[in-house]
Every structure is written in structure tokens, then in C-alpha cells.
Design an enzyme around this catalytic site. Sequence first.
Site, PDB file in Angstrom:
ATOM      1  N   TRP A 109     -48.218  -7.688  -3.656  1.00 45.90           N
ATOM      2  CA  TRP A 109     -49.095  -8.864  -3.625  1.00 45.90           C
ATOM      3  C   TRP A 109     -48.378 -10.112  -3.167  1.00 45.90           C
ATOM      4  CZ3 TRP A 109     -53.894  -7.952  -2.996  1.00 45.90           C
ATOM      5  CH2 TRP A 109     -54.419  -6.728  -3.439  1.00 45.90           C
ATOM      6  N   ASP A 121     -49.781 -16.822  -8.414  1.00 45.25           N
ATOM      7  CA  ASP A 121     -50.942 -15.916  -8.417  1.00 45.25           C
ATOM      8  C   ASP A 121     -50.885 -15.126  -9.726  1.00 45.25           C
ATOM      9  OD1 ASP A 121     -52.786 -13.910  -8.186  1.00 45.25           O
ATOM     10  OD2 ASP A 121     -51.875 -12.970  -6.432  1.00 45.25           O
ATOM     11  N   LYS A 173     -59.286  -8.805 -13.819  1.00 41.99           N
ATOM     12  CA  LYS A 173     -58.293  -8.087 -14.620  1.00 41.99           C
ATOM     13  C   LYS A 173     -58.295  -8.592 -16.057  1.00 41.99           C
ATOM     14  CE  LYS A 173     -55.880  -7.560 -10.276  1.00 41.99           C
ATOM     15  NZ  LYS A 173     -55.914  -6.133 -10.009  1.00 41.99           N
TER      16      LYS A 173
END
Lengths: 361, 361
Positions: B102, B172, B196
Site C-alpha cells: 500500500w 494512511d 476495516k
Amino acid sequence: MSRLWNFSAGPAAIPTAVLEQAQRELLEWNGSGASVMELSHRGKRFIALAAQAEADLRELMSIPADYAVLFLQGGATQHFAQIPMNLAAEGARADYMVAGHWGEKAASEAAPYVRVNIAASSKSDQYLHLPSPESWTLDPGAAYVHYTPNETIHGVEYHDIPDVGEVPLVADMSSNILSGPVDVSRFGLIYAGAQKNIGPSGLVVMIIRRDLLQRATRPMARIFRYAEHAAADSMLNTPNTWGWYLAGLTFQWLKDQGGLVAMAERNRAKADLLYNAIDGSGGFYRNPIAVADRSRMNVPFTLHDSALDAAFLQASEAAGLLALKGHKALGGMRASLYNAVPLEAVQALVGFMADFAQRHG
Amino acid sequence: MSRLWNFSAGPAAIPTAVLEQAQRELLEWNGSGASVMELSHRGKRFIALAAQAEADLRELMSIPADYAVLFLQGGATQHFAQIPMNLAAEGARADYMVAGHWGEKAASEAAPYVRVNIAASSKSDQYLHLPSPESWTLDPGAAYVHYTPNETIHGVEYHDIPDVGEVPLVADMSSNILSGPVDVSRFGLIYAGAQKNIGPSGLVVMIIRRDLLQRATRPMARIFRYAEHAAADSMLNTPNTWGWYLAGLTFQWLKDQGGLVAMAERNRAKADLLYNAIDGSGGFYRNPIAVADRSRMNVPFTLHDSALDAAFLQASEAAGLLALKGHKALGGMRASLYNAVPLEAVQALVGFMADFAQRHG
């Protein structure tokens, strides 16, 4: 408390049958052991759901095979900007036909990315009618022509698709998609925020002719490129899975209702009932839009004396009629009659209006 | 069928109590006569809901007053691009610290908008540990430093906030927000996809120091400017109202659970239980990540013989343990242990793992 008649302009009414199904399976969907919201978008179960929703939409709208269907995020407003990023080269021109607030907004958000030509506008007449075709100044070299087939605030609607020649026609159908049949092949791109005729907010459905996917030549992140979303079946990143699921349930509901021909008939009947009540009220209620250009989806109206507005709103809510307050730009009232608003709701509304007029006339 | 233990990496488990409340009020919310999805985001009821969600998040995370809280769309991936558009002038540089998939993706989506400097990377070691501070090549003139505190695929996590001096730190936190207390004042910008630890997909929560809102100087549509979203209380256009509602319910649930200190303790206990089971399996199971850098949220592991993978997945699903298949980039297994996954789920998992190892050891 129970469910009342909901005339909200958006987020708007969702079919009760759709909500009941969503409620039943909210904790555990389709034998998966989890809520549909708790499943990977890359798992077999969700991919099947997503494909079924697309197939049902293709069937409902008779979408030709050379069009991609995308399930995106960002609301129509984000796509006001993303459409020129994708369809116009840097320095290119695009035509905007403006018949109300949302057409104006689309043009203004596009301006950083394309040379905007206002090719038609009825603003000088307060958007009381559509721009007449004689007034259009279309540019045959435009990258595309953008228009808003239905204006939710001003309450005007195109009942025919404008003939713009060979230039791709782009339509923000947020407020009238699925309200009746439409010839998709006449369009280069159709897009719609879901929160009026499709489902909850946070989802945009886009139908784009595949050849237009290749037009995005300027530097931009992959996430802004429609071609990337199309290549990834709208799973370039995690989509709004709940929105997609509810959209799919709504598409099934529309098929159960007889499809878009049946919906067009119902929507026509609902709108006629309300406009006739307004026009037949002896001036107590008034809708100022040119009759031929009136929207079937959003019906703004005023009371002959605006001092009665507060009483009307209070009494209508007490009578179980929700969200009739007009947009602040226009004042007065507005009733939105999207697919999920049944004829019974409009019957209740016109009954209330007649009674209110009699008591205050 | 009933609800099973769900180890999905995202969209992921949502607290059952949150789903039960959503189910109860799905058709008619809070005396409104409609579903929360059917209400205008500009109406009093929804505005109160939105404000309460923000207030609860501020309380949970002790967010200082000079930070704005935004509820946006597009997923973290869209903000990989939008963050440089907003925080960096054209031609400016930004540092990216990369500890997994990511972080790489964030840097690559940013590249059209900022000069990306990979200031740290553990890619040459297959992301088996975090980049060591001695290897960092931070640029004091960078517009910001971006990092990914938890990598869902590789299973590494920063357990301390990196010291990057005066340059604004951008994180993030999609996969570990709300998993424990964090000192927000150390950050310039925190953002997280909701799917999430917050709620359903289609929502991004952003916490941004207000002075950074003024940095967006390049031409862009209003919809891409965080300052515009902040000025409009995240209602510049129609937000994802359902996502916002479920986020608010989750924030209340977190408060009921004792807040983030309590969650950190539980998350530590869950992760310890699973890592101990892996490390104590005599090599039957293996997690290759440097112990100090292991993620509490996402635990990838392999079986000593990958020929057993299919049997493990089939048997675990039959035992009511969902979504244990590892990411295709790494193979093997992965258990995600977000807030909504209770200790009982991890107990069931380690019990199954011990039994499976005994049967196949």
C-alpha cells in the site's frame, strides 16, 4: 411511528420491498455467514452479486454491448470534473447546455479541465423552460456536449433527446435515470448519482461507450481513469459494496414492476395527477414551468400566499407527507416523484392539498 | 446459517451490535418516518447524526480543535492522488516511506502530482521488516512525508510514530485507525478507508490540520479541494449517508467498549494469542515478519507444506472460520483481527489450527 410518504429530492425514497429484503439479510447474507457489507469485493459471492446487478441494469435499459457499465464513487459532482479529464484533451472545447442549477454546476466544475462553451441556456428566463433549439450554438469541434436531462431544483425535463449530431452526448441522469425507457445508443456517456432512482448515496452508475474510454490522454492518477475502472470491472479499488447491493435489489424490483415501460406509465400518471391538482386549484397552487418542459420527477410549486408556507409544511408533515419544503434557491414547495414513490403517495398529497386549499382559500 | 467468525481483510467484520441496531431501524430511523438512507443530508435529523459521529470520533481519538474531520468518498486510493493535489504545489517534492504494497501504491498514484522521493523502503528485503531509521533519506524541503502505519498484505506495522521533524506527516491509517490511542498532534493528515475498522466501504475519514487546508494552489475542481469539504462540513455534495451513519454507530460502540485504550489491550491480546500459536507450532505454521514489526491487525502465515493450503481453507470454512485465504501476492493464509473481531474468534482460530496441525503433522 411507521413509514410515511417521502417526497425527498435526494437522498430519496427507496422501495419498501427493497428495504425489507435488505433488513432481513442484514446480519447474514445469502448463506455467507456475514453481512454483505462484511464480504470482500473480490470474493466469489460479491462478484456474482455485482455481475447480476450489471446484467439486470443492461436488461432494463437495453444497454448495447459496446457500452461499459461502471459502479463508481464520488457523486455526480466529482464526475462533473472527471468527465472532462477523461473525454477531452488538454486545451479542447466542450459544449454545455444549461437548463438549471445542476447544468450550471456541471459547467463550472468542468472549467479547470476543458474550455467550456455554454451552447444553450435558459438562465435569462429563470430556467422556466428549456433552451429552445433555435438558440443553441453547438460547436461541431467540441469534445462532447453535456446536458442535464432533468433539473431537480427548477423542475424542467427534456422529454426528447437533443440532436447534437456526431458529437458525443453526455447526460447527467441522476434524477431521471430508470424513470422510463431511453435509447442508450444516442449517448456517449450517461451517469447518475444513485440517491434518487437507484439506491443510497455514495454510488454513481455510469454507462460509457467503450471507444470514449481511450480519450484520456492527460497525466492523471489511475484512479481517475474510467478506462482503468472498466478494465477492472469497477473493482480498481474497493467499491461501495452496500450501494452496489442495494442498486441490484432495486434493479430486480424494477424488473418485478414490469420494467421501464411500466415505470414510465406510472411516473406519467403520478406527475399528471399532481400537475392537474396544481393547475386546477384556481391559483391557490402554482407551478411556473412551461407545460411541455415540466419534470415528471420533481414538481416545484408555490402557494398563492407565501405566508401560508409554514402552515402548509407543518400540516403536511402531520398528515404523513415528508420533505415537501422547496429548495432554498426557489422557496415554496417541491414534491419529488421518483420511481419508489407510489401513486398512493401522490393521491395522499393531492388530497391534502385540496383540503388545505379549502381550509385556507 | 448464522454469523461466523470473519477474518476478512476488508470489507471486514462490523460489530454485531452495530449491525443489529442498523437492522432494527433500517425501515424507519429515529422517528423520521423513513430509512436513514432516505433522508436529505441537509435535513436537521441527518445533520445531527453527522455532528454526533464527528464529536464521538473527536472524543475517541482526542482530536485537537485545530484539526478538521472530513467524511469523504473515493476510498484511500483516490486520496493517494488527492493528497498531493492538495498538499503540494506544482513541482514540489514529497517523501514516501514504503513498507509494503500500500505504501508503494500510494507513491505510484501520487507521481502525476508531486515529485516522489522514496525516502525509505524495505522492498529489497521483501518487506519482512520496516525500513530501519538509519536508512531513511528524508528531505527537509519535502511538502510532506507519507507512510502507511499498517500494511494489510505484508503484515508489518509501525508501533511508534516515525519522527520526521517539522515536515507534515501524512498517514494512511485505513487498516489500523481506532485500534489503539494515537497522538493526532504528531500528524499533518490522517486518512482511512472505512471498510476495516470503521464501517462499510465507500467512506473515507480524514483528519487534517487546518493550516494544511490552505496549501491547494493548483487549478482543480472544487470537489477535489479538502478546504471546500471542510468549509461545507463534508456536505459539499451528497455524502455517503449510510456509511456515515454506520461509522457513527461504530464510534458509539467503541465508546461502550471502553474507548481506544481498551481496544488496544484487546487487540494486543488477540494478536499475541495468534502469533504465539504460530510460533509455538514447531514450524507447522510460520509468520516471517520481524517480531518487533509484526502487525496486530493482519497476520499472514504459511503452512509448512503449501500442498495443505486447500485442505486448511476447506476445513477452516467448515469450522466456521471465514476468509482466511492469504493475498494472492503472498499466498498462504491471512487472519485480519480488526476491532470487530472478538477474542473468541481468535480462540476458535487457534484451536482449529492446533487441531489441523495435529491431524496433518
